[in-house]
Design a protein around this motif. Structure first.
Motif, mmCIF file in Angstrom:
data_model
loop_
_atom_site.group_PDB
_atom_site.id
_atom_site.type_symbol
_atom_site.label_atom_id
_atom_site.label_comp_id
_atom_site.label_asym_id
_atom_site.label_seq_id
_atom_site.Cartn_x
_atom_site.Cartn_y
_atom_site.Cartn_z
ATOM 1 N N LEU A 97 0.899 -1.150 -0.041
ATOM 2 C CA LEU A 97 -0.058 -0.260 -0.025
ATOM 3 C C LEU A 97 0.557 1.388 -0.244
ATOM 4 N N PHE A 98 2.246 1.564 1.026
ATOM 5 C CA PHE A 98 3.021 2.140 0.659
ATOM 6 C C PHE A 98 3.141 3.094 -0.630
ATOM 7 N N ASN A 99 3.655 1.653 -1.364
ATOM 8 C CA ASN A 99 4.111 1.407 -3.181
ATOM 9 C C ASN A 99 3.468 2.107 -3.863
ATOM 10 N N GLN A 100 2.196 2.723 -2.728
ATOM 11 C CA GLN A 100 1.130 2.491 -4.654
ATOM 12 C C GLN A 100 0.814 2.066 -5.665
ATOM 13 N N LYS A 101 1.210 0.739 -5.092
ATOM 14 C CA LYS A 101 0.394 -0.443 -6.316
ATOM 15 C C LYS A 101 -0.712 -0.306 -6.874
ATOM 16 N N SER A 102 -0.931 -0.152 -8.513
ATOM 17 C CA SER A 102 -2.872 0.032 -8.619
ATOM 18 C C SER A 102 -3.270 -1.399 -8.684
ATOM 19 N N VAL A 103 -2.378 -2.362 -8.472
ATOM 20 C CA VAL A 103 -3.216 -3.882 -8.421
ATOM 21 C C VAL A 103 -2.564 -4.785 -7.818
ATOM 22 N N ILE A 104 -3.041 -5.156 -6.349
ATOM 23 C CA ILE A 104 -2.592 -5.329 -4.855
ATOM 24 C C ILE A 104 -3.173 -7.818 -5.563
ATOM 25 N N ILE A 105 -2.096 -7.996 -5.871
ATOM 26 C CA ILE A 105 -2.353 -9.745 -5.910
ATOM 27 C C ILE A 105 -2.163 -10.696 -4.429
ATOM 28 N N MET A 106 -3.094 -11.497 -3.453
ATOM 29 C CA MET A 106 -2.862 -11.934 -2.896
ATOM 30 C C MET A 106 -2.709 -13.762 -2.892
ATOM 31 N N ASP A 107 -1.730 -14.217 -1.933
ATOM 32 C CA ASP A 107 -1.719 -15.522 -2.569
ATOM 33 C C ASP A 107 -2.155 -15.760 -0.605
ATOM 34 N N GLU A 108 -3.017 -15.728 -0.470
ATOM 35 C CA GLU A 108 -3.103 -16.413 1.252
ATOM 36 C C GLU A 108 -3.065 -15.531 2.149
ATOM 37 N N GLY A 109 -2.726 -13.792 2.032
ATOM 38 C CA GLY A 109 -1.742 -13.236 2.272
ATOM 39 C C GLY A 109 -2.757 -13.124 3.659
ATOM 40 N N THR A 110 -3.887 -13.156 4.678
ATOM 41 C CA THR A 110 -3.905 -12.694 5.525
ATOM 42 C C THR A 110 -4.362 -14.660 6.547
ATOM 43 N N SER A 111 -3.439 -15.093 5.905
ATOM 44 C CA SER A 111 -3.162 -16.525 6.267
ATOM 45 C C SER A 111 -3.014 -16.791 8.218
ATOM 46 N N ALA A 112 -2.297 -15.726 8.024
ATOM 47 C CA ALA A 112 -1.305 -15.888 9.347
ATOM 48 C C ALA A 112 -2.145 -14.960 10.305
ATOM 49 N N LEU A 113 -3.373 -14.276 10.146
ATOM 50 C CA LEU A 113 -3.738 -13.173 10.805
ATOM 51 C C LEU A 113 -5.631 -13.909 11.719
ATOM 52 N N ASP A 114 -5.109 -13.467 12.515
ATOM 53 C CA ASP A 114 -6.811 -14.061 13.440
ATOM 54 C C ASP A 114 -7.550 -13.398 12.371
ATOM 55 N N VAL A 115 -8.688 -14.069 12.786
ATOM 56 C CA VAL A 115 -10.100 -13.708 11.965
ATOM 57 C C VAL A 115 -10.809 -12.345 11.545
ATOM 58 N N GLU A 116 -10.810 -11.552 12.803
ATOM 59 C CA GLU A 116 -10.927 -10.133 12.625
ATOM 60 C C GLU A 116 -10.122 -9.028 11.990
ATOM 61 N N ASN A 117 -9.046 -9.595 11.965
ATOM 62 C CA ASN A 117 -8.107 -8.669 11.543
ATOM 63 C C ASN A 117 -7.601 -8.705 9.732
ATOM 64 N N ALA A 118 -7.806 -10.198 10.212
ATOM 65 C CA ALA A 118 -8.062 -10.103 8.000
ATOM 66 C C ALA A 118 -9.479 -9.977 7.425
ATOM 67 N N LYS A 119 -9.912 -10.300 7.611
ATOM 68 C CA LYS A 119 -11.870 -9.017 7.829
ATOM 69 C C LYS A 119 -10.992 -7.895 7.594
ATOM 70 N N LEU A 120 -10.907 -7.130 8.487
ATOM 71 C CA LEU A 120 -10.554 -5.523 8.863
ATOM 72 C C LEU A 120 -9.575 -5.547 7.429
ATOM 73 N N ILE A 121 -8.765 -5.966 7.298
ATOM 74 C CA ILE A 121 -7.545 -5.554 6.010
ATOM 75 C C ILE A 121 -7.865 -5.749 4.614
#
Length: 535
Positions: free
Chosen positions: A474-498
Motif C-alpha cells: 500500500l505504501f508503494n502505491q501499487k494499483s493492483v494487489i495480488i494476495m496469495d493467502e496473504g492473511t492466512s497468519a492473521l486472526d479472523v477479525e484482523n484478516a476480515k478488517l484488512i
C-alpha cells in the motif's frame, strides 16, 4: 585469458601498472643486495677494511630502501586486489540482477552465497594474487639472470637451460589443476546449499526432537567439504612435488657450474658462497613462474562461470494499468504433469476478484504467471490488450504487488521494511498505510518502528509480518494487489478488517487467492472464479 578477466585487469590499468613497477623496484633491490654481499665477502677475504666498511654503509642504505619498497609494493598489491574483487562482484551482481524470477530460482540460493564467498576467495587466490606473483617471479628471474651474467656467462646459460627443464613438465599438469579447481568450487556450492538448508530447518528439527539429525547433517556436510578440500590440496601438492624436485636439480646444477668456475679461478671463492642464494632465488622464481601460470589457469576455470554477460531484461513500459488483465486458453505443466489447461479469466481495473479451489489446482501458479515469475506457459496473457511478455518486467512490478503467505522481511527496521528503505518518506501516507493494514492499533508495532526485526523478521509474529507486507504494498502505491493467502497468519477479525479495507478501496484492483472465503465479504467481490483440481 577470458573476456571478464581481461576487463577486470585492464579496468584499473594505471594503478596496476604502478603496482608492477613497485614490484620490479622491490625485486631489483633484493637482487642488488645479494651482489653487494658478494663484494662484502670479497673484501673480508682480502682483508680490505675500508672497502668492507664502505660496503656495510651501502648495504644499510639498500636495506632501508628495500624495506620501504617492500611495504609500498605489498600495500599496492593489496589495494589492486581490492579493486579487482570489487569489479568481479560488480559483474556477479549485475548478472544476478538481470536474471528473471524463474531463472534466478533455477539455482539454490546457497549457490549464489557460495559464489559471493567461496568463489570470490578462490578467484582472488588463484587468479588476482597470482597475476602479481607472476610479475614478482618474472622480475626475480630477470634480475637474477643479469646478476648471474655479471658473474659469468656460463652461469646464465645454465640458468636458461634450467628454465626450459622447469617449464616443460608442469605445463603438462595444467589441465588437471584446472579440473581440480572446478571440482572444489562445485563442492563448496553444494556445501553452502546443504548448510543453509539445514540451518533454516533448525526450528522444525527442534520441535520434532531431531537435534541429533540436525547435528549429523551439519557434520556430514562439513566432513564432505573438508574431505574435498584435502583432496584439492593433496592433488596440488603432488604436482608441486614434481616442480620442487626439478627446482632442486636446477639449483644444484648452477652451484656445480659455479664451483667448477671457481676451481679454474674464473670467479672468486666468495662468489660461490653467495651463488647458492642467487641461483636458489632464480630457480625458485622460475618454478614459481611456471606454477603461477598453472594456478592462473585454475583460477580462470572458476572465473569462467561468470564470464558471460547476462542479457538485460527488455520490453516496453507499462506506464499505467488502464483496462484489464486477461488470460485466454492458459495452460501450464510442470515436469510433464499438467497443472491446469484452458483457463480463461479476466480482471478489470478497479474491480475485486477471488480465485478459490482446492490445493494443487494452480491458483498460485496463475498469480506467478501474471507477475511474470513464470514464463514457460502456453496460451495468452495480456495487460491492456498487449502480450504480457512485451512489457519490461520491472514496469509490471511498478504496478502490481504480490503478497504471499510466506512474507520475507529484511533484517532492518519495521519502517524500512514498509517503505523499502526510503528514508525521507511521506509520514502522513505512512500513517494511513498503518491504519489500512491494521498496524495502527497495535502499540507494540508503533513503539518498535525504528527497531530491527531480526533475520527474516524473527522478532515478529507471522501475522505481524503479513501485515507489514500488506503495508509495504500500500505504501508503494501499487494499483493492483495480488494476495496469495496473504492473511492466512492473521486472526479472523484482523484478516476480515484488512480484506474489507482492500475490497472497498475504489482505486485498487484486487485479486485474492484463498481456500476459505469469509462469507461476510462475498458481496464485496465483483467475481469469484472457482478452479478445480486436474484429475
Amino acid at each position: 585469458m577470458g573476456k571478464l578477466e581481461r576487463r577486470i585487469l585492464t579496468k584499473h590499468w594505471g594503478f596496476n601498472t604502478l603496482t608492477i613497477i613497485a614490484i620490479f623496484v622491490y625485486m631489483g633491490l633484493h637482487t642488488w643486495i645479494q651482489l653487494e654481499l658478494i663484494s662484502l665477502f670479497d673484501a673480508v677475504l682480502k682483508g680490505e677494511v675500508a672497502t668492507f666498511l664502505q660496503k656495510i654503509a651501502w648495504l644499510l642504505g639498500f636495506m632501508i630502501l628495500f624495506c620501504i619498497a617492500q611495504f609500498v609494493s605489498q600495500t599496492m598489491i593489496a589495494k589492486a586486489i581490492e579493486k579487482m574483487n570489487r569489479a568481479l562482484r560488480l559483474q556477479m551482481n549485475r548478472n544476478l540482477a538481470n536474471l528473471s524470477h524463474q531463472a534466478f530460482y533455477e539455482e539454490e540460493v546457497g549457490t549464489y552465497v557460495s559464489w559471493q564467498t567461496n568463489d570470490v576467495a578462490q578467484i582472488e587466490e588463484a587468479s588476482f594474487e597470482r597475476v602479481f606473483d607472476l610479475f614478482s617471479y618474472g622480475a626475480t628471474c630477470l634480475f637474477t639472470c643479469l646478476a648471474l651474467y655479471s658473474i659469468h656467462y656460463g652461469l646464465l646459460l645454465t640458468a636458461i637451460f634450467s628454465v626450459i627443464v622447469l617449464s616443460f613438465s608442469p605445463m603438462l599438469l595444467k589441465n588437471r589443476m584446472q579440473q581440480n579447481a572446478i571440482h572444489l568450487s562445485k563442492s563448496q556450492e553444494i556445501f553452502t546449499a546443504q548448510i543453509k538448508d539445514t540451518l533454516c530447518g533448525f526450528g522444525v528439527m527442534k520441535n520434532y526432537n531431531l537435534m541429533s539429525l540436525f547435528f549429523e547433517k551439519l557434520q556430514q556436510a562439513g566432513n564432505h567439504v573438508e574431505r574435498e578440500k584435502f583432496k584439492f590440496a593433496y592433488r596440488n601438492q603432488k604436482y608441486l612435488f614434481i616442480i620442487m624436485l626439478l627446482n632442486f636439480l636446477a639449483q644444484m646444477a648452477c652451484v656445480l657450474v659455479g664451483a667448477t668456475l671457481a676451481i679454474f679461478q674464473l670467479i672468486s671463492a666468495a662468489t660461490v658462497v653467495s651463488l647458492g642464494t642467487i641461483s636458489g632465488q632464480f630457480c625458485n622464481a622460475a618454478s614459481g613462474f611456471v606454477t603461477t601460470l598453472m594456478s592462473l589457469g585454475a583460477g580462470r576455470a572458476v572465473i569462467a562461470k561468470f564470464d558471460v554477460e547476462e542479457e538485460p531484461l527488455t520490453g516496453c513500459p507499462l506506464e499505467q494499468f488502464e483496462d484489464a488483465i486477461k488470460l485466454e486458453n492458459l495452460a501450464y505443466d510442470y515436469d510433464g504433469t499438467e497443472i491446469f489447461s484452458d483457463v480463461n479469466l479476466s480482471f478489470e481495473k478497479g474491480k475485486k476478484y477471488a480465485i478459490v479451489g482446492p490445493s494443487g489446482c494452480g491458483k498460485s501458479t496463475i498469480l506467478k504467471i501474471i507477475m511474470r515469475d513464470l514464463e514457460d506457459f502456453s496460451g495468452n496473457v495480456t495487460i491492456d490488450g498487449k502480450d504480457i511478455k512485451a512489457y519490461h518486467p520491472n514496469s509490471i512490478y511498478d504496478q502490481v504487488a504480490y503478497i504471499s503467505q510466506e512474507t520475507y522481511l529484511f533484517d532492518a527496521t519495521i519502517k524500512d521494511n514498509i517503505t523499502l528503505f526510503k528514508g525521507d518518506c511521506d509520514e502522513a501516507r505512512l500513517a494511513n498505510v498503518l491504519e489500512d493494514s491494521a498496524l495502527g492499533h497495535e502499540e507494540i508495532i508503533l513503539e518498535r518502528m525504528n527497531e530491527t526485526v531480526g533475520e527474516g523478521g524473527k522478532n515478529l509474529s507471522g501475522g505481524q509480518r503479513q501485515r507489514i507486507a500488506i503495508a509495504r504494498a500500500l505504501f508503494n502505491q501499487k494499483s493492483v494487489i495480488i494476495m496469495d493467502e496473504g492473511t492466512s497468519a492473521l486472526d479472523v477479525e484482523n484478516a476480515k478488517l484488512i480484506e474489507e479495507k482492500l475490497l472497498t478501496n475504489k482505486n485498487l484492483t484486487v485479486i485474492l487467492v484463498t481456500h476459505h472465503m469469509n462469507d461476510d465479504l462475498k458481496d464485496l467481490f465483483d467475481e469469484v472464479y472457482e478452479m478445480e483440481a486436474t484429475a
